[in-house]
Write a protein that holds these residues in place. Sequence first.
Motif, PDB file in Angstrom:
ATOM      1  N   ALA A 211     -15.050 -60.445  43.194  1.00 28.31           N
ATOM      2  CA  ALA A 211     -14.936 -61.137  44.481  1.00 28.31           C
ATOM      3  C   ALA A 211     -13.575 -60.859  45.108  1.00 28.31           C
ATOM      4  N   LYS A 212     -12.528 -60.822  44.262  1.00 26.79           N
ATOM      5  CA  LYS A 212     -11.185 -60.575  44.800  1.00 26.79           C
ATOM      6  C   LYS A 212     -11.014 -59.138  45.286  1.00 26.79           C
ATOM      7  N   LEU A 213     -11.663 -58.203  44.606  1.00 23.53           N
ATOM      8  CA  LEU A 213     -11.576 -56.810  45.059  1.00 23.53           C
ATOM      9  C   LEU A 213     -12.308 -56.624  46.390  1.00 23.53           C
ATOM     10  N   ARG A 214     -13.447 -57.299  46.528  1.00 21.90           N
ATOM     11  CA  ARG A 214     -14.139 -57.254  47.830  1.00 21.90           C
ATOM     12  C   ARG A 214     -13.222 -57.792  48.915  1.00 21.90           C
ATOM     13  N   ARG A 215     -12.536 -58.893  48.576  1.00 18.65           N
ATOM     14  CA  ARG A 215     -11.619 -59.535  49.514  1.00 18.65           C
ATOM     15  C   ARG A 215     -10.490 -58.593  49.917  1.00 18.65           C
ATOM     16  N   LEU A 216      -9.951 -57.902  48.925  1.00 22.39           N
ATOM     17  CA  LEU A 216      -8.857 -56.955  49.171  1.00 22.39           C
ATOM     18  C   LEU A 216      -9.313 -55.853  50.145  1.00 22.39           C
ATOM     19  N   ALA A 217     -10.524 -55.347  49.890  1.00 17.70           N
ATOM     20  CA  ALA A 217     -11.060 -54.295  50.763  1.00 17.70           C
ATOM     21  C   ALA A 217     -11.239 -54.821  52.188  1.00 17.70           C
ATOM     22  N   ASN A 218     -11.716 -56.071  52.301  1.00 17.64           N
ATOM     23  CA  ASN A 218     -11.946 -56.633  53.631  1.00 17.64           C
ATOM     24  C   ASN A 218     -10.634 -56.803  54.394  1.00 17.64           C
ATOM     25  N   LEU A 219      -9.588 -57.288  53.705  1.00 15.47           N
ATOM     26  CA  LEU A 219      -8.274 -57.432  54.348  1.00 15.47           C
ATOM     27  C   LEU A 219      -7.771 -56.083  54.832  1.00 15.47           C
ATOM     28  N   ALA A 220      -7.914 -55.066  53.965  1.00 17.11           N
ATOM     29  CA  ALA A 220      -7.435 -53.717  54.303  1.00 17.11           C
ATOM     30  C   ALA A 220      -8.142 -53.221  55.547  1.00 17.11           C
ATOM     31  N   GLN A 221      -9.455 -53.522  55.621  1.00 20.07           N
ATOM     32  CA  GLN A 221     -10.198 -53.026  56.741  1.00 20.07           C
ATOM     33  C   GLN A 221      -9.848 -53.740  58.042  1.00 20.07           C
ATOM     34  N   ILE A 222      -9.551 -55.031  57.966  1.00 17.51           N
ATOM     35  CA  ILE A 222      -9.124 -55.742  59.179  1.00 17.51           C
ATOM     36  C   ILE A 222      -7.828 -55.117  59.682  1.00 17.51           C
TER      37      ILE A 222
ATOM     38  N   HIS B 279      -7.883 -53.423  63.344  1.00 13.90           N
ATOM     39  CA  HIS B 279      -7.025 -54.017  64.376  1.00 13.90           C
ATOM     40  C   HIS B 279      -5.972 -53.012  64.848  1.00 13.90           C
ATOM     41  N   ALA B 280      -5.444 -52.214  63.922  1.00 12.80           N
ATOM     42  CA  ALA B 280      -4.440 -51.210  64.310  1.00 12.80           C
ATOM     43  C   ALA B 280      -5.074 -50.189  65.257  1.00 12.80           C
TER      44      ALA B 280
ATOM     45  N   ASP C  97       4.353 -46.632  64.171  1.00 16.34           N
ATOM     46  CA  ASP C  97       4.008 -47.889  63.488  1.00 16.34           C
ATOM     47  C   ASP C  97       2.502 -48.107  63.502  1.00 16.34           C
ATOM     48  N   GLY C  98       1.880 -47.809  64.638  1.00 14.28           N
ATOM     49  CA  GLY C  98       0.433 -47.975  64.751  1.00 14.28           C
ATOM     50  C   GLY C  98      -0.301 -47.061  63.783  1.00 14.28           C
ATOM     51  N   ILE C  99       0.132 -45.809  63.739  1.00 13.06           N
ATOM     52  CA  ILE C  99      -0.491 -44.847  62.825  1.00 13.06           C
ATOM     53  C   ILE C  99      -0.272 -45.301  61.379  1.00 13.06           C
ATOM     54  N   TYR C 100       0.947 -45.797  61.086  1.00 10.28           N
ATOM     55  CA  TYR C 100       1.253 -46.221  59.709  1.00 10.28           C
ATOM     56  C   TYR C 100       0.378 -47.401  59.290  1.00 10.28           C
ATOM     57  N   LEU C 101       0.220 -48.379  60.188  1.00 10.25           N
ATOM     58  CA  LEU C 101      -0.561 -49.565  59.819  1.00 10.25           C
ATOM     59  C   LEU C 101      -2.019 -49.203  59.581  1.00 10.25           C
ATOM     60  N   ARG C 102      -2.565 -48.335  60.437  1.00 11.84           N
ATOM     61  CA  ARG C 102      -3.951 -47.924  60.230  1.00 11.84           C
ATOM     62  C   ARG C 102      -4.079 -47.168  58.904  1.00 11.84           C
ATOM     63  N   LYS C 103      -3.106 -46.274  58.645  1.00 11.00           N
ATOM     64  CA  LYS C 103      -3.121 -45.489  57.406  1.00 11.00           C
ATOM     65  C   LYS C 103      -3.030 -46.422  56.198  1.00 11.00           C
ATOM     66  N   PHE C 104      -2.167 -47.436  56.283  1.00  7.56           N
ATOM     67  CA  PHE C 104      -1.993 -48.394  55.187  1.00  7.56           C
ATOM     68  C   PHE C 104      -3.330 -49.027  54.805  1.00  7.56           C
ATOM     69  N   GLY C 105      -4.049 -49.531  55.807  1.00 11.82           N
ATOM     70  CA  GLY C 105      -5.350 -50.143  55.544  1.00 11.82           C
ATOM     71  C   GLY C 105      -6.349 -49.145  54.972  1.00 11.82           C
ATOM     72  N   GLN C 106      -6.402 -47.967  55.575  1.00 13.89           N
ATOM     73  CA  GLN C 106      -7.354 -46.937  55.126  1.00 13.89           C
ATOM     74  C   GLN C 106      -7.039 -46.460  53.707  1.00 13.89           C
TER      75      GLN C 106
ATOM     76  N   LEU D 183      -2.554 -58.820  66.362  1.00 15.73           N
ATOM     77  CA  LEU D 183      -1.290 -58.460  65.700  1.00 15.73           C
ATOM     78  C   LEU D 183      -0.916 -59.507  64.648  1.00 15.73           C
ATOM     79  N   ILE D 184      -1.121 -60.791  64.981  1.00 16.99           N
ATOM     80  CA  ILE D 184      -0.814 -61.853  64.014  1.00 16.99           C
ATOM     81  C   ILE D 184      -1.723 -61.726  62.788  1.00 16.99           C
ATOM     82  N   GLU D 185      -2.988 -61.386  63.024  1.00 19.00           N
ATOM     83  CA  GLU D 185      -3.916 -61.232  61.892  1.00 19.00           C
ATOM     84  C   GLU D 185      -3.532 -60.040  61.011  1.00 19.00           C
ATOM     85  N   ILE D 186      -3.004 -58.979  61.617  1.00 22.19           N
ATOM     86  CA  ILE D 186      -2.557 -57.841  60.791  1.00 22.19           C
ATOM     87  C   ILE D 186      -1.470 -58.326  59.834  1.00 22.19           C
ATOM     88  N   LEU D 187      -0.489 -59.075  60.377  1.00 20.98           N
ATOM     89  CA  LEU D 187       0.603 -59.588  59.541  1.00 20.98           C
ATOM     90  C   LEU D 187       0.048 -60.458  58.412  1.00 20.98           C
TER      91      LEU D 187
END
Lengths: 477, 174
Positions: free
Chosen positions: A91-102, A106-107, A144-153, A337-341
Amino acid sequence: MAQHNIEVSPVTRIEGHAKITIHLDIDGQVKDARLHVTQLRGFEKLCEGRPFYELPFIMQRICGICPISHAIASSKACDQILSVKVPETGAKLRRLANLAQIIQSHALSVFYLSSPDLLLGMNMEPSKRNLHGVAEANPQLARDGIYLRKFGQQIIALISSTGKRVHPGWMVPGGVSTPLTGEALAQIKAMIPEAIMAIQRSLSWYKQSMEDYRDEIRTFANFPTLFMGIVGPDGELEFTDGLVRIIDSSGKIIADGIDPSSYMDYINESAESWTYMKFPAYKKKDYPDNILRVGPLARLNIIDKVNAPLASQEWAEFRELERGVIFSSFHYHYARLIEILFCVEKVQDLLNDPHILGARIRAKAEPNCSEGIGAAEAPRGTLIHHYKIDDNGLVTWANLTIATGFNNYAMNQGVLQVAKHYIKGPEIPEGALNRLEAVVRAFDPCLSCASHAIGQMPLEVRLVGPDGSILSEVRRD
Amino acid sequence: MAKSRVATVWLDGCSGCHMSIFDMDERLLDLADKIELVYSPLVDAKEYPENVDIVLVEGAVGDEEQRELAHKIRKRTKTFISLGDCAVTSNILAYRNTFRVADVINRVFVETAEGGTSQPSKDIPTLLPYAVPVHEIVGVDIYIPGCPPPADLIYYVLAELLEERQPEFKNRFG
């Protein structure tokens, strides 16, 4: 003078295929406006006859931007079909993936699709209004935008054993298919400090530039509606596991603690002949009081608190924009932006959780139930997958209620509000055309999801006479 | 050196292939010196322009409008690339080909719309009876399979074409 219609086609820099038409009255004043979604792939039908355990893989293909949300809602519906409880680590790994995708979605919305409007201005010439234009004007913001998207991906690619950023598979009925490795955990951890700095820089840039957008804030789908989303057990911001809450425009909670499985008691969908996107709304009120908004703005309006130190401060500041509920859809950008943070902070918490490297990640069972419903907060709002199967485990019926669909009425009203404000008579200024699209962009519609199929929106304004004949066309090439 | 005129188009796809283009990350900014993106969901051109050097087309062909667009793209483009499994084979979209279009429409707009039903008619394109790969409609020069194809592979193909070399690759399906 004859009545005119204006058409914007295709709408660009959104995730989907759509166009806008504006209907003028006899005096050339804006009477009505519509957002038409022009693609249909038919996922609710094409999954029929497939084995149910393929659904998380099939449904990811609804959308390349938020495949993880579909995988989560889909695998949760399958969990119900199996009648199992997902092990804590799974369940936590699913959660981690979902956060990454948001984070990555958003980025994409803020930086790749909307920042050209926000940074360069709505009146900038069209050939400059893109990511490369942003990179010339403010290289740090683009990076920064490219980095944040890359981070999630990258998180998605690292935790799913397939190494894929898009459609990774990995999420399955009962949990996930492989555990997190220590190496992947270390790699993700190493990226966090830069991600925090990137989002904080972007937030301060955004807050400084808000002054320039008073007019847009006032007119971008700025009206009272209901707001809906999933909240955690203490009414906190939550994307993956929680219960549905609906508030009215005064901020009063009108439904709370709703198990997504009973969505049909609260939500119904209508279809219109002029669009492939359906109109879900609150079942217990009549139009237009049944109009909902979902997604970042809705979530930040309905919650009682944010359980992450940095994002919590930002949320408190955000809520001070208005005395009560925040109505302007322009503030979707700020909320995003707040949700990304928040998500970066939550990723950090999960990586420090002793259970995250656990080996029990999947519950296995045969189907024990012929029906299942799963829900999650996708980047764009509440997403519900509902399936029925036969005795052989083959899908007989599916219904998908999609986040962008919930905003369909509000987007249509927002387009009308902007049209009324910026269009006076049959002359259409370029900045007005772009604002029509920008109000749609503020919602970040994922039309791929919404029509369970979507592409790009061209912009074409068509003036149509009362007899339906096209009198003139303005195209933006 | 003159920049190459590049376009990206999204037909019946999920945008996943476009996400894979974005997954080039910082290389996107390096490419800005070599290409001019003349038409794409990412830029504001509304009409597919003339004299395009390279186009990356994502998605199958599923409706009348997409079919017309595919012909227009072919006429106006030198190198036509089918990007990803939907364009190459129609992939998951072909699942609908076993059903009649009327049944697909009925499921979506009648059976699951209890608040009020309506059959899509005016203002939106008509679905074709089958969702087909792009090369059933127009000639294709290069196929990049994958769901979606990896960003590195897309970058390699583009980089080779920009150097006026013919890309040679074996893609793993993924």
